[in-house]
Design a protein around this motif. Structure first.
Motif, PDB file in Angstrom:
ATOM      1  N   GLY A  20      33.262  35.966  26.309  1.00  0.00           N
ATOM      2  CA  GLY A  20      34.104  34.918  25.737  1.00  0.00           C
ATOM      3  C   GLY A  20      35.206  34.434  26.655  1.00  0.00           C
ATOM      4  N   TYR A  21      35.069  34.690  27.940  1.00  0.00           N
ATOM      5  CA  TYR A  21      36.086  34.212  28.900  1.00  0.00           C
ATOM      6  C   TYR A  21      35.453  33.224  29.862  1.00  0.00           C
ATOM      7  N   ASP A  22      36.330  32.524  30.527  1.00  0.00           N
ATOM      8  CA  ASP A  22      35.820  31.517  31.454  1.00  0.00           C
ATOM      9  C   ASP A  22      35.111  32.173  32.646  1.00  0.00           C
ATOM     10  N   ALA A  23      33.993  31.581  33.039  1.00  0.00           N
ATOM     11  CA  ALA A  23      33.175  32.152  34.120  1.00  0.00           C
ATOM     12  C   ALA A  23      33.923  32.191  35.449  1.00  0.00           C
ATOM     13  N   SER A  24      34.893  31.292  35.627  1.00  0.00           N
ATOM     14  CA  SER A  24      35.563  31.186  36.926  1.00  0.00           C
ATOM     15  C   SER A  24      36.317  32.460  37.318  1.00  0.00           C
ATOM     16  N   TYR A  25      36.535  33.355  36.355  1.00  0.00           N
ATOM     17  CA  TYR A  25      37.252  34.598  36.688  1.00  0.00           C
ATOM     18  C   TYR A  25      36.339  35.657  37.301  1.00  0.00           C
ATOM     19  N   GLY A  26      35.054  35.375  37.314  1.00  0.00           N
ATOM     20  CA  GLY A  26      34.108  36.428  37.722  1.00  0.00           C
ATOM     21  C   GLY A  26      33.820  36.513  39.200  1.00  0.00           C
ATOM     22  N   LYS A  27      34.852  36.439  40.011  1.00  0.00           N
ATOM     23  CA  LYS A  27      34.613  36.477  41.445  1.00  0.00           C
ATOM     24  C   LYS A  27      34.675  37.922  41.968  1.00  0.00           C
ATOM     25  N   ALA A  28      33.609  38.343  42.652  1.00  0.00           N
ATOM     26  CA  ALA A  28      33.584  39.693  43.217  1.00  0.00           C
ATOM     27  C   ALA A  28      34.054  39.652  44.670  1.00  0.00           C
ATOM     28  N   THR A  29      34.631  40.749  45.119  1.00  0.00           N
ATOM     29  CA  THR A  29      34.959  40.887  46.542  1.00  0.00           C
ATOM     30  C   THR A  29      34.488  42.253  47.013  1.00  0.00           C
ATOM     31  N   ILE A  30      34.332  42.366  48.331  1.00  0.00           N
ATOM     32  CA  ILE A  30      34.008  43.667  48.886  1.00  0.00           C
ATOM     33  C   ILE A  30      35.223  44.561  48.640  1.00  0.00           C
ATOM     34  N   SER A  31      34.979  45.777  48.223  1.00  0.00           N
ATOM     35  CA  SER A  31      36.070  46.666  47.835  1.00  0.00           C
ATOM     36  C   SER A  31      37.023  46.945  48.997  1.00  0.00           C
ATOM     37  N   ASN A  32      38.316  46.958  48.705  1.00  0.00           N
ATOM     38  CA  ASN A  32      39.229  47.412  49.750  1.00  0.00           C
ATOM     39  C   ASN A  32      39.575  48.882  49.541  1.00  0.00           C
ATOM     40  N   ARG A  33      38.896  49.506  48.562  1.00  0.00           N
ATOM     41  CA  ARG A  33      39.018  50.956  48.352  1.00  0.00           C
ATOM     42  C   ARG A  33      37.619  51.557  48.335  1.00  0.00           C
ATOM     43  N   PRO A  34      36.983  51.637  49.516  1.00  0.00           N
ATOM     44  CA  PRO A  34      35.594  52.123  49.546  1.00  0.00           C
ATOM     45  C   PRO A  34      35.458  53.540  48.995  1.00  0.00           C
ATOM     46  N   ASP A  35      36.563  54.272  48.904  1.00  0.00           N
ATOM     47  CA  ASP A  35      36.484  55.611  48.315  1.00  0.00           C
ATOM     48  C   ASP A  35      36.239  55.537  46.804  1.00  0.00           C
ATOM     49  N   LEU A  36      36.622  54.406  46.196  1.00  0.00           N
ATOM     50  CA  LEU A  36      36.487  54.283  44.736  1.00  0.00           C
ATOM     51  C   LEU A  36      35.264  53.474  44.306  1.00  0.00           C
ATOM     52  N   CYS A  37      34.971  52.428  45.059  1.00  0.00           N
ATOM     53  CA  CYS A  37      33.869  51.564  44.639  1.00  0.00           C
ATOM     54  C   CYS A  37      33.377  50.750  45.831  1.00  0.00           C
ATOM     55  N   GLU A  38      32.288  50.023  45.605  1.00  0.00           N
ATOM     56  CA  GLU A  38      31.699  49.219  46.680  1.00  0.00           C
ATOM     57  C   GLU A  38      32.105  47.744  46.579  1.00  0.00           C
ATOM     58  N   TYR A  39      32.161  47.279  45.341  1.00  0.00           N
ATOM     59  CA  TYR A  39      32.616  45.907  45.080  1.00  0.00           C
ATOM     60  C   TYR A  39      33.654  45.962  43.972  1.00  0.00           C
ATOM     61  N   GLN A  40      34.478  44.942  43.911  1.00  0.00           N
ATOM     62  CA  GLN A  40      35.455  44.908  42.837  1.00  0.00           C
ATOM     63  C   GLN A  40      35.666  43.484  42.365  1.00  0.00           C
ATOM     64  N   CYS A  41      36.266  43.370  41.171  1.00  0.00           N
ATOM     65  CA  CYS A  41      36.605  42.058  40.639  1.00  0.00           C
ATOM     66  C   CYS A  41      37.998  42.161  40.044  1.00  0.00           C
ATOM     67  N   ASN A  42      38.870  41.238  40.449  1.00  0.00           N
ATOM     68  CA  ASN A  42      40.246  41.276  39.953  1.00  0.00           C
ATOM     69  C   ASN A  42      40.501  40.156  38.941  1.00  0.00           C
ATOM     70  N   GLY A  43      39.405  39.546  38.450  1.00  0.00           N
ATOM     71  CA  GLY A  43      39.526  38.360  37.585  1.00  0.00           C
ATOM     72  C   GLY A  43      40.241  38.625  36.264  1.00  0.00           C
ATOM     73  N   ALA A  44      40.143  39.854  35.757  1.00  0.00           N
ATOM     74  CA  ALA A  44      40.782  40.136  34.464  1.00  0.00           C
ATOM     75  C   ALA A  44      42.295  39.974  34.561  1.00  0.00           C
ATOM     76  N   MET A  45      42.849  40.275  35.713  1.00  0.00           N
ATOM     77  CA  MET A  45      44.292  40.129  35.913  1.00  0.00           C
ATOM     78  C   MET A  45      44.697  38.657  35.814  1.00  0.00           C
ATOM     79  N   ALA A  46      43.910  37.802  36.443  1.00  0.00           N
ATOM     80  CA  ALA A  46      44.202  36.370  36.399  1.00  0.00           C
ATOM     81  C   ALA A  46      43.965  35.827  34.985  1.00  0.00           C
ATOM     82  N   ALA A  47      42.905  36.322  34.323  1.00  0.00           N
ATOM     83  CA  ALA A  47      42.573  35.825  32.986  1.00  0.00           C
ATOM     84  C   ALA A  47      43.634  36.229  31.960  1.00  0.00           C
ATOM     85  N   ALA A  48      44.311  37.340  32.234  1.00  0.00           N
ATOM     86  CA  ALA A  48      45.291  37.859  31.275  1.00  0.00           C
ATOM     87  C   ALA A  48      46.326  36.802  30.883  1.00  0.00           C
TER      88      ALA A  48
END
Ligand code: ARG
Length: 584
Positions: A20-48
């Motif tokens: 139920g959120y706008d698709a434009s928030y779904g941008k993935a980036t290569i993780s800057n914390r490779p110890d935690l994950c491989e890819y990440q998405c910070n869109g929820a912060m912007a959508a908030a």
């Protein structure tokens, strides 16, 4: 084909929509914390903000929609990150596609752009010296990278062959050989086709004439007169000039080729000469060129400027054209011949103001279109270990040939100890490694910065060096030779260990790094990628037994993976402008 990060973004976009959120928030980036994950998405912060909801709540909603086979794990993490890990199968399928795609699936620039790269700047009748190294090395890498992504690239050597230096050489030749027909105004016959000097002679004549003109006003006046006559097209001088150019270019070509640097165009400043007067007449008629203290200039200061930008001088008060004038006329010629979308100048950063003035004048007077991109890539100085510009031991300017020979000697000593190179391959192998050492040593630094040339470090087979990359390639190559079969038909396997997955992830990110390096004209980004790839390959290689692996399918998977790594490294070093030997 799509980059992996874009495929992941697509999945995220659908999940945002489904939640139920706008698709434009779904941008993935290569993780800057490779110890935690491989890819990440910070869109929820912007959508908030838009949805007046806690970011973690949004992240949780999205995660609930992300049950795709691509993901091994998806996690919403405070304050609202979405952390992603790929399934080995998904990653492997992507790599398999890359492996069989042309150019590893790197998308082509559509429509292709026409790009002129101006990256030589050597002067006729003078040997190449270490100062010519950086433009050649950086420019060549940029040309290759731009071509790889589908652009039409014209690399121009833009020789310094114009103005007083030519007059000095003519007078220098006259001193030695006054009886040559070129100096006889009444001579009407054909001029000899053989040049009256060799390159070594020419290289003596020019500096001697230049030194003499500084202390001998009569000689200097004759050189000025010769320059003037040359520019007026006097027959004998034109013929002599032809010889100077031919002899000099043959030598420059040989030296640039030894560096694996290949220009498309061998034009010089003088080729712009016929364009100068018509250009100036037009600038006058259009009211752009104005008199100022006897000189003819174009004002380029604008109201937004916080610093002073001096006017661009087209003609001195004695009517002589200057460096800026030839650069502008060269742009007129390039516009006419190629209609480029972009002109990139790889020149010493101390010439920044010159190019600022030239670019402003070119836009203001309409020599180039407003949408033409004129870009100055000003490189820093290559310093010696003392932090000062690189010199010979006795403080002189070092010839490029001698510089390359010194590095080749150092490399030869290193590889002689290893005793794997057959004597007949020694010279070629040492040269190949030396070129890798010096080019990678240069390119791995941000071009705009000064750097220290450290022959010991740059030629080392370990650490962040060109030879280390070659060594990795050679090592994988020798496994392939031992295997002996055709690996292109073997299938990749989903990764079974962290190190194997690491290597696969790095491989999958080739396009991301290459496109970044192309966009910003930063070969150092591609170097960093190579180093990361070689590191991941070596860690994997040490972790497993390849040829001794008893499980046949697994063994084949290892071989396929290493072969792809090797091909990728070979592609990368070719883009950087060097090549690998078979053994080292
Ligand atoms: N020959 C010049 C020099 O020695 C460099 C030329 C750079 N390119 C240009 N288009 N101005 O300083």
């Amino acid at each position: 084909m799509n980059k992996l990060v874009d495929q992941i973004s697509e999945l995220l976009c659908s999940a945002f929509t489904a939640a139920g959120y706008d698709a434009s928030y779904g941008k993935a980036t290569i993780s800057n914390r490779p110890d935690l994950c491989e890819y990440q998405c910070n869109g929820a912060m912007a959508a908030a903000k838009a949805y007046k909801k806690a970011p973690i709540a949004i992240a949780n909603d999205v995660v609930a929609q992300l049950s795709h086979e691509a993901f091994e794990s998806v996690e919403a993490v405070a304050p609202g990150f979405i952390n992603l890990k790929l399934t080995p199968a998904y990653l492997c399928a992507y790599l398999e596609q890359m492996r069989s795609a042309e150019r590893f699936g790197v998308p082509r620039q559509e429509p292709p752009r026409t790009i002129v790269v101006d990256y030589g700047g050597a002067n006729v009748a003078k040997p190449l010296h270490v100062g010519h190294l950086r433009p050649a090395v950086i420019g060549e890498a940029l040309c290759r990278m731009e071509r790889y992504v589908g652009n039409k690239v014209i690399g121009d050597v833009h020789l310094g062959d114009w103005g007083l230096q030519m007059g000095l050489i003519v007078e220098g030749v006259r001193e030695r050989y006054p009886d040559l027909p070129y100096f006889d105004d009444s001579y009407t016959g054909e001029y000899p086709s053989q040049a009256p000097f060799t390159i070594s002679e020419l290289e003596e004549i020019y500096p001697a004439a230049s030194a003499r003109s500084k202390v001998d006003p009569a000689f200097s006046a004759r050189a000025h007169e010769a320059t003037y006559r040359l520019q007026k097209g006097q027959r004998g001088y034109a013929a002599l000039r032809e010889h100077i150019m031919n002899v000099s270019i043959a030598d420059l070509r040989k030296n640039y080729e030894a560096l694996d640097v290949h220009y498309t165009l061998w034009k010089g400043e003088s080729d712009a000469d016929p364009y100068i007067m018509p250009m100036i007449e037009k600038m006058r008629a259009d009211g752009f060129a104005v008199e100022s203290q006897g000189a003819l200039v174009v004002e380029v200061q604008t109201e937004e400027d916080t610093k002073q930008v001096p006017p661009c001088i087209l003609l001195k008060s004695d009517g002589a054209a200057l460096y800026a004038t030839t650069d502008l006329a060269t742009l007129v010629q390039r516009e006419q011949d190629f209609h480029p979308d972009k002109v990139l100048y790889v020149v010493d950063k101390r010439q920044a103001l010159h190019f600022e003035q030239v670019f402003r004048t070119a836009y203001k007077t309409g020599i180039v279109r407003p949408e033409t991109e004129l870009k100055f890539l000003g490189f820093g100085t290559m310093n010696g270990k003392d932090g000062k510009p690189f010199k010979t031991r006795d403080g002189g300017v070092m010839r490029l040939e001698n510089f390359v020979a010194d590095i080749t000697d150092t490399v030869r000593q290193r590889i002689a100890q290893n005793q794997v190179i057959p004597p007949e391959k020694m010279d070629q192998t040492a040269h190949q490694i030396a070129i890798a050492a010096l080019k990678y040593g240069d390119l791995s630094n941000l071009a705009t910065k000064d750097y220290v040339f450290d022959i010991e470090r740059f030629t080392s087979f370990e650490g962040n060096t060109g030879p280390y990359l070659l060594y990795t390639i050679v090592r994988i190559g020798s496994i392939m030779t031992k295997y002996g079969g055709d690996v292109s038909g073997l299938a990749l396997r989903p990764a079974e260990s962290a190190l194997e997955k690491d290597l696969q992830l790095v491989l999958s990110r080739f396009a991301d790094q290459l496109l970044l390096a192309v966009r910003d004209s930063t070969p150092n980004v591609l170097c960093a990628y190579c180093y990361e790839l070689a590191g991941a390959a070596n860690r994997f290689y040490h972790d497993v037994r390849i040829l001794q692996e008893p499980d046949e399918a697994r063994r084949q998977g290892y071989l396929a993976l290493l072969d792809m790594t090797r091909r990728m490294l070979l592609t990368c070093i070719d883009l950087l402008g060097f090549s690998a030997p078979e053994q080292m």
